[in-house]
Design a protein around this motif. Structure first.
Motif, mmCIF file in Angstrom:
data_model
loop_
_atom_site.group_PDB
_atom_site.id
_atom_site.type_symbol
_atom_site.label_atom_id
_atom_site.label_comp_id
_atom_site.label_asym_id
_atom_site.label_seq_id
_atom_site.Cartn_x
_atom_site.Cartn_y
_atom_site.Cartn_z
ATOM 1 N N ASP A 96 -54.946 82.503 67.796
ATOM 2 C CA ASP A 96 -54.608 81.565 66.729
ATOM 3 C C ASP A 96 -53.176 81.151 67.061
ATOM 4 O O ASP A 96 -52.239 81.918 66.881
ATOM 5 N N GLY A 134 -41.965 83.215 73.465
ATOM 6 C CA GLY A 134 -43.083 83.634 72.621
ATOM 7 C C GLY A 134 -43.795 82.431 72.046
ATOM 8 O O GLY A 134 -44.653 82.560 71.173
ATOM 9 N N TYR A 135 -43.415 81.270 72.467
ATOM 10 C CA TYR A 135 -44.148 80.051 72.120
ATOM 11 C C TYR A 135 -43.903 79.017 73.201
ATOM 12 O O TYR A 135 -42.882 79.053 73.899
ATOM 13 N N PHE A 162 -47.939 85.501 72.689
ATOM 14 C CA PHE A 162 -47.099 86.403 73.472
ATOM 15 C C PHE A 162 -47.627 86.516 74.892
ATOM 16 O O PHE A 162 -48.805 86.778 75.103
ATOM 17 N N TYR A 163 -46.758 86.323 75.854
ATOM 18 C CA TYR A 163 -47.086 86.632 77.235
ATOM 19 C C TYR A 163 -45.771 86.788 77.992
ATOM 20 O O TYR A 163 -44.807 86.069 77.692
ATOM 21 N N ASN A 221 -47.755 79.225 69.508
ATOM 22 C CA ASN A 221 -47.247 80.598 69.509
ATOM 23 C C ASN A 221 -48.229 81.585 70.138
ATOM 24 O O ASN A 221 -49.369 81.698 69.690
ATOM 25 N N ARG A 268 -51.102 79.123 65.849
ATOM 26 C CA ARG A 268 -50.154 78.844 64.763
ATOM 27 C C ARG A 268 -49.227 77.675 65.107
ATOM 28 O O ARG A 268 -48.011 77.767 65.006
ATOM 29 N N TYR A 269 -49.823 76.589 65.519
ATOM 30 C CA TYR A 269 -49.032 75.390 65.814
ATOM 31 C C TYR A 269 -48.239 74.949 64.592
ATOM 32 O O TYR A 269 -48.763 74.932 63.476
ATOM 33 N N PHE A 270 -47.013 74.597 64.791
ATOM 34 C CA PHE A 270 -46.248 73.920 63.721
ATOM 35 C C PHE A 270 -45.130 73.127 64.390
ATOM 36 O O PHE A 270 -44.734 73.439 65.515
ATOM 37 N N PRO A 271 -44.643 72.089 63.733
ATOM 38 C CA PRO A 271 -43.626 71.235 64.359
ATOM 39 C C PRO A 271 -42.389 72.055 64.724
ATOM 40 O O PRO A 271 -41.925 72.859 63.923
ATOM 41 N N ARG A 313 -44.777 73.928 68.269
ATOM 42 C CA ARG A 313 -44.759 75.219 68.954
ATOM 43 C C ARG A 313 -46.165 75.811 68.961
ATOM 44 O O ARG A 313 -46.824 75.842 67.927
#
Lengths: 492, 479
Positions: B268, B89-90, B82-83, B80, B270-273, B78
């Motif tokens: 940032d 949100g991701y 905001f738009y 993350n 905040r990539y995470f699986p 993901r």
């Protein structure tokens, strides 16, 4: 429900099939009970009088036509985290106070297909974040055993409703103990299935890799009956397990002679209330008397479960809750001056304090520069914890221990320090990190408050665990005690 | 000072899947706003993504075509931020462990072949669109595109000029269409490019600070934007300034790049699986099955056309511009053993012009290859002249029938029979005594006029070559 109706789902279903009473009669009796007692308990966010009766009438017609499923016409309470297409799904949050999902959760589809009757949507900690039901936007739920105490959480509404006989059975979800801990606090039985057994489709996410729906009821047998309805593969949930359907009740009423039960020494340390420890010793002795072999085992990384759990769960929730931006659905602030204002105020107003705290902590744990120290480290710990269980299950079939370190606490007592509240999950979170099934059943009382016993099984061993719990319940009566204050007798 | 340009490209190729990458909603272009967004695309509470296996297949095909490494185990992550047009949100993308790593795309550039090294290619979902101005006093959001499958193809920073970047982009554009994984429609945004551009002094080993140019939706704009940006960076550096790492937007109207957001505004992510999705396992058999299905790739086809049909490199390039054009050419050859060179000239010339004018792709060409090859055959067997053939072609295009039918119906068959032409020649000589005299006096240019008269008399049907020879012969005889 003793005067007119039996209290177990198995008996209720039999009575419906035998024509002793109709689903409409049964449903009305429960709705009456809810209207009489839920002002005090606040276990429901939404009560569905009309739709429940409509479902009951349909169930009666199906029963009359001989086309009914096993649990057809049996009322249940649904945690307000499962999306329902005609009833608001709030998830205990102001953010979703106006949200009616355009679809039914996979679990709800199954409950509908089974002809079960939804009495209402139960109260819960906001977005399932809490261990006390105090974070709900709709006010706290009271523990029917002592209204000044919490029912546990986050499935506290379901637990309180079943304990107070406002519903014979209920759905719950368990991310770090949210089925088992309230079951323990309210003196009922609750099962958190193996991760992937119950579809997460339409079940509002707290922490996706940990969330799992499950049944909450009076007896292990009832849990098995509801599992037969709600468990099963759902292609819309990528983490759903593609396994053949099974009868979760197939090992009920069976001897348990060959069961090897391990007692993790880490679960009987200084954190555990001494009286609870003593009660568990007695329960363990009972299992031994019933033929099980008891031995001590070790889960050496147990003390790491809480920190790892809170990093992973909060990291996932920080991302899962990003969709509540005030744009497409849910709470939207008034008179936003620009996009940032719209985001900030919609979320500031829509989320409660605990949810905001968790989003902030989770965001921090995923931030560049902290990811390796927190999130990645927590995932490594998660593997160690899982390995602890794998090693233990080389030697034993089940693990036994307390569900909670203490009995239900007084409302408000942890409000100044959230971390002390988090510690009430010390025996439950490791199971979610490992994805294992576990259940809590009543095993005694301390000062008139229920104590829960936790059984942890290997992957896919729900039927065996329910068989073991059933054996215990057939030889004990803790699961039959009712909170006197509210529900002496039940509806009549 | 002697500057060197360094360019790396990130291409977003929209995969030609019928449904979205994580939902069953349709991906058809141009539908009513928000009519093709389901609960998953809307990011509704409880909705969950499920990977579209077709998108995975397409990514693997690409990986095979560029000789990249196909991950046996790749992870969706993901991203993350905001738009309003990003419903969850991701964005579900890939970060660590993309489905394709490495790979190389050889391009024809500057008279030789250059290997463009690829960094990676990963799967991700597209966002929706924010429509400013359509709704009074508000921004409209259309989520039809949200969740559309993209393959992001990232090159190494190995290109050294805007022209080279465009050559790479064209090759890539052709490749994804050959693989049938992307329709390549740049106007509709199916093939989009961001360019990372920096400059450095020739001989430097370190890269200069780069800027990322967004919104490049045509080859022309890519070239112009990079050229502009390179000039701008050189100007800044020459004047003693420094380049700010930032994202810049190419303004097509003004023909310039403008700062969009600086490094300090960088997200940032905040990539995470993504815990909703399991790792994608690609089994060796799965790869094997797809590699068997892989079509002949543009480069190989081009080389084969040069070798097998003795075509020039340019002709081969034009004919293999799309797999469909190449297929048309080869279908013509399969129908009639015509001269490949003549056929090529006619396809590249008349046919392309007609298709262009009509705005048609060759797969919708009104003239079937089997008919087209007969037309070419009628030119080479002398039935019609090249000039007549153009008329026949137009008639065929207009649906008047196949070549033979048109020639018959319009009486266009060329007269090569000497006796018939001789009569006309004799008549022309008799009727144009002045010009004949001039020719005999040595004014050879008059021959053209006399032959022209013969063509006129025969309504253009006389074989011009035969008419020419006979005229010369008759005039010669008269001496």
């Amino acid at each position: 429900m003793s005067d007119q109706f039996p209290s177990s789902v198995a008996q209720l279903a039999a009575g419906l099939r035998d024509g002793e009473y109709s689903s409409v009669e049964l449903t009305k009796a429960y709705l009456t009970r809810i209207s009489e007692h839920d002002d005090a308990l606040n276990s429901f966010i939404t009560v569905c009088d009309e739709s429940a009766l409509a479902q009951a009438r349909a169930a009666d017609a199906a029963i009359a036509a001989g086309a009914a499923n096993n649990l057809c016409g049996v009322p249940y309470a649904n945690k307000d985290i499962f999306c329902t297409s005609d009833v608001r799904t709030s998830c205990g949050s102001k953010m979703l106070d106006n949200f009616i999902a355009p679809y039914d959760a996979g679990v709800v589809e199954r409950l509908n297909a089974a002809g079960m009757v939804m009495l209402g949507k139960t109260n819960m900690d906001e977005f399932a974040m809490g261990s006390s039901n105090e974070t709900s936007f709709y006010g706290r739920t009271c523990n029917p055993w002592d209204l000044s105490r919490v029912p546990g959480g986050s499935s506290g509404g379901s637990a309180a409703a079943v304990a107070a006989s406002l519903a014979p059975i209920a759905t719950g979800t368990d991310t770090g103990g949210s089925i088992r801990q309230p079951a323990a606090f309210c003196g009922i039985s609750g099962l958190k299935p193996t991760y992937g057994r119950v579809s997460r489709y339409g079940m509002i996410a707290f922490a996706s890799s940990l969330d799992q729906g499950g049944p909450m009821g009076r007896t292990a047998e009832d849990l098995a009956l509801l599992m037969n309805v709600i468990a099963g593969f759902d292609e819309r949930d990528s983490t759903s397990l593609e396994m053949p359907d099974e009868d979760f009740g197939r090992l009920l009423n069976k001897p348990i002679e060959n069961a090897r039960i391990g007692v993790p020494s880490e679960y009987f340390g200084p954190d555990l209330d001494a009286e609870i420890g003593a009660l568990l010793e007695r329960a363990i002795a009972e299992f031994e008397k019933l033929g099980a072999t008891i031995c001590e085992v070790s889960l050496p990384n147990s003390q790491l479960a809480i920190p790892a759990y809170y990093v992973i769960a909060l990291a996932e929730c920080s991302s899962n809750l990003s969709r509540y931006d005030g744009i497409r659905f849910g709470h939207q602030c008034e008179n936003a001056v620009d996009l940032t204002d719209l985001y900030e105020r919609s979320r500031a107003e829509g989320f409660g304090e605990e949810v905001k705290r968790r989003i902030l902590v989770g965001t921090y744990a995923l931030s560049s520069g902290y990811y390796d120290a927190y999130y990645r480290k927590a995932q490594q710990i998660r593997r160690l914890i899982k390995q602890d269980f794998v090693n233990a299950f080389d030697d034993v079939d089940f693990l036994i221990g307390p569900t909670t370190p203490d009995v239900a606490f007084t409302a408000g007592c942890h409000s100044s320090d959230p971390v002390t509240m988090y510690l009430s999950d010390i025996y439950t979170t490791a199971v979610n990190l490992a994805g294992l099934p576990a259940l809590s059943i009543p095993a005694g009382q301390v000062s008139g408050l229920p104590v829960g016993l936790q059984l942890i099984g290997n992957y896919f061993s729900e039927a065996a665990m329910l068989g073991l719990a059933d054996r215990y319940q057939k030889n004990s009566s803790w699961h039959l005690s009712h909170p006197s204050e509210i529900c002496a007798g039940g509806p009549s | 000072m002697n500057w060197e340009t360094v360019i790396g490209l990130e291409v977003h190729a929209q995969l030609s899947t019928d449904s979205k990458i994580f939902s069953g909603a349709s991906t058809a272009f141009g539908a009513e706003p928000n009519s093709q967004a389901c609960a998953v695309d809307l990011g509704l509470p409880g909705a969950l993504p499920v990977v579209n296996i077709r998108a995975v297949e397409m990514a693997v095909k690409f990986g095979l075509a560029v000789n990249g490494r196909i991950a046996s185990h790749s992870i969706f992550a993901r991203k993350n931020y905001f738009y309003p047009d990003l419903p969850k949100g991701y964005q579900i993308s890939q970060y660590e462990d993309p489905i394709v790593s490495g790979g190389v795309l050889p391009i024809d550039f500057d008279g030789g072949i250059t290997d463009i090294q690829l960094t990676r290619a990963h799967l991700e979902e597209d966002a929706g669109k924010s429509a400013h101005g359509n709704v009074l006093g508000a921004t409209g959001i259309d989520l039809n595109r949200a969740g559309t499958a993209l393959l992001e193809i990232v090159s190494e920073p190995v290109m050294r000029s805007a022209k080279e970047a465009v050559a790479y982009l064209r090759e890539l554009h052709q490749l994804v269409q050959y693989l049938k994984i992307c329709d390549g429609n740049m106007e509709e945004g199916s093939f989009r490019c961001d360019a990372n551009v920096s400059v450095r002094l020739k001989g430097d080993t370190e890269f200069g600070t780069r800027t990322e140019i967004k919104n490049l939706n045509s080859f022309r704009f890519v070239e112009r934007a990079i050229d502009f940006e390179v000039e701008r960076q050189i100007d800044v550096l020459t004047e003693g300034g420094s380049i700010t790492q930032e994202t810049r937007l190419y303004d097509t109207e003004a023909g310039e790049t403008r700062s969009m957001r600086g490094k300090e505004d960088a997200h940032d992510y905040r990539y995470f699986p993504d815990p909703d999705l399991l790792p994608v396992h690609v089994a060796p058999e799965f790869i094997e099955d797809l590699s068997v299905q892989l079509p002949e790739l543009p480069r190989a086809k081009r080389q084969r056309f040069v070798t097998d049909y003795e075509l020039s490199q340019d002709d081969a390039s034009l004919l293999t511009g799309s797999a469909e054009t190449a297929a048309y050419f080869e279908a013509c050859l399969a129908a009639e053993a015509v001269d490949p060179k003549a056929l090529s000239n006619w396809i590249v010339g008349e046919l392309f012009a007609a298709l262009n004018e009509a705005g048609l792709k060759i797969e919708y060409c009104p003239i079937k290859p089997t008919d087209f090859s007969v037309l070419i055959e009628r030119i080479s067997d002398g039935t019609i002249s090249g000039k007549m053939a153009k008329e026949v072609f137009q008639a065929m295009w207009d649906g008047e029938g196949n070549a033979d039918e048109v020639i018959d119906a319009r009486g266009l068959e060329q007269i090569s029979d000497s006796a018939a032409i001789e009569a006309a020649v004799d008549e022309v000589i008799a009727e144009n005594s002045d010009q004949v005299a001039q020719f005999r006096a040595g004014k050879e240019k008059v021959l053209g006029f006399l032959v022209g008269q013969v063509m006129k008399k025969t309504k253009g049907q006389a074989n011009p070559k035969v008419a020419n020879e006979l005229m010369k012969k008759q005039l010669g005889d008269g001496e």
